[in-house]
Design an enzyme around this catalytic site. Sequence first.
Site, PDB file in Angstrom:
ATOM      1  N   TYR A   1      10.569   5.008   1.866  1.00  0.00           N
ATOM      2  CA  TYR A   1      11.374   4.058   2.637  1.00  0.00           C
ATOM      3  C   TYR A   1      12.862   4.138   2.310  1.00  0.00           C
ATOM      4  O   TYR A   1      13.692   3.603   3.045  1.00  0.00           O
ATOM      5  CB  TYR A   1      10.864   2.623   2.425  1.00  0.00           C
TER       6      TYR A   1
ATOM      7  N   ASP B   1       0.802  -1.229   0.000  1.00  0.00           N
ATOM      8  CA  ASP B   1       0.000   0.000   0.000  1.00  0.00           C
ATOM      9  C   ASP B   1       0.833   1.278   0.000  1.00  0.00           C
ATOM     10  O   ASP B   1       0.282   2.364  -0.091  1.00  0.00           O
ATOM     11  CB  ASP B   1      -0.940   0.015   1.201  1.00  0.00           C
TER      12      ASP B   1
HETATM   13  C1  G6P Z   1       2.821   1.431   5.334  1.00  0.00           C
HETATM   14  C2  G6P Z   1       3.585   0.369   4.631  1.00  0.00           C
HETATM   15  C3  G6P Z   1       3.356  -0.960   5.291  1.00  0.00           C
HETATM   16  C4  G6P Z   1       3.673  -0.856   6.755  1.00  0.00           C
HETATM   17  C5  G6P Z   1       2.895   0.234   7.406  1.00  0.00           C
HETATM   18  C6  G6P Z   1       3.350   0.433   8.840  1.00  0.00           C
HETATM   19  O1  G6P Z   1       1.459   1.259   5.152  1.00  0.00           O
HETATM   20  O2  G6P Z   1       3.295   0.261   3.271  1.00  0.00           O
HETATM   21  O3  G6P Z   1       4.173  -1.890   4.673  1.00  0.00           O
HETATM   22  O4  G6P Z   1       3.380  -2.059   7.395  1.00  0.00           O
HETATM   23  O5  G6P Z   1       3.094   1.428   6.714  1.00  0.00           O
HETATM   24  O6  G6P Z   1       2.548   1.365   9.452  1.00  0.00           O
HETATM   25  P1  G6P Z   1       2.500   1.514  11.028  1.00  0.00           P
HETATM   26  O7  G6P Z   1       1.467   2.550  11.208  1.00  0.00           O
HETATM   27  O8  G6P Z   1       2.135   0.157  11.573  1.00  0.00           O
HETATM   28  O9  G6P Z   1       3.879   1.939  11.451  1.00  0.00           O
END
Ligand code: G6P
Length: 439
Positions: A263, A168
Amino acid sequence: KYSVLVAGGGSTFTPGIVLMLLDNLDKFPIKELKFYDNDAARQETIGKACAVLIKERAPEVVFSYTTDPREAFSGVDFVMAHIRVGKYPMRELDEKIPLKYGVVGQETCGPGGIAYGMRSIGGVLELVDYMEKYSPNAWMLNYSNPAAIVAEATRSMRPNSKILNICDMPVGIEVRMAEILGLESRKEMTVKYYGLNHFGWYSDIRDQAGNDLMPKLKEHVAKYGYVVHKDIDSQHVEPSWNDTFAKAKDVFALDTNTLPNTYLKYYLFPDYVVEHSDKEYTRANEVMDGREKHVFGECRKIAEKGSSAGASLHIDEHASYIVDLARAIAYNTKERMLLIVPNQGSVSNFDPTAMVEIPCLVGNTGPEPMQIGKIPQFQLGLMNQQVAVEKLVVEAWMEKSYTKLWQAITLSKTVPSASVAKAILDDLIAANKDYWPEL
Ligand code: G6P
């Protein structure tokens, strides 16, 4: 009408996804929705609340949840998989162990992502095998993390399975881009993008008339990164995410021909990231104290009252890419989407066996990847190094090889030396003894 299984029924993301599915029933009609999880207690809390939501909004949808694989996986058309092996307490260790050694502590990047990968491979393969046993015609739409390593594991160990790996994050970035450009929807943009998961670049972005949108975006990103001045994405407005969106400005400065995935900051500015990390209180702690408490609290209230009136559970609108993907397969829409697929020459000067994230046209036989052609030396060099990390992790898992895992951590751009890699690895082995194969 379709029968859908959500694997990871006890996830905090599940209610948002259910609300999104219910909101899209006209586009993707569902007759049956099931949850599967191996954690009965977590799933029950989420399941009871979702039963109420479904009864209120679409009582014709048959709903159930179970921890029994046969019951879960029988008679389904799509499996939507978002599992987190080890849950948040293990994410906390993935983040804190590297940080102890002055190395990036992150869910999917660097040694933390490698540790999470070693836990996830077996879990995801198990889901694929259940699906093939009980519903051999079904498709799995997998967005379990760390997607890069999981995708490489499925490519190498289940090459003929009907599993589509999707992330996503590009969607999240494109929602911001559309906002920056003043567009109604990210779907007004046609993007060219290449890279690995959580490791890629936009090389071209156009509107429907073919006008180049890159100049305007670049001007904004050079000044503000992907920070938009209106909060458009309720999921990702926490300070730590805003910092990531702002840092995209510095990543962009390194190569102004492309626009980066956020990232890349972990690989290109690991020193900055470590300096700005709290070693005692990481993102896992933020999520456990924030999202986890909130979603489970709301779900308990909904189940007790038997009504969702006044509850603050949000539709995960940006997860509607999952519906787009299911629709593309069900109705052969040939929608253009970014998926994680075997390269096979799409990026012509890169490893054909690598799992790359690139635009694909998706129809009822799966994805048709687009040709990217040659990519520049800077990106190629970074990708060669990172793909070696991902492949070595999968080989280490298959061969139970300590050396290969040490090599993988050593090769990660986030790690300064083989001795630091070894120290981190030894701590990770101890922490993951219930989850990893014995090396
Ligand atoms: C985004 C990335 C995901 C990840 C998430 C973490 O959506 O695409 O791969 O797992 O962020 O988000 P959080 O809110 O759990 O740190």
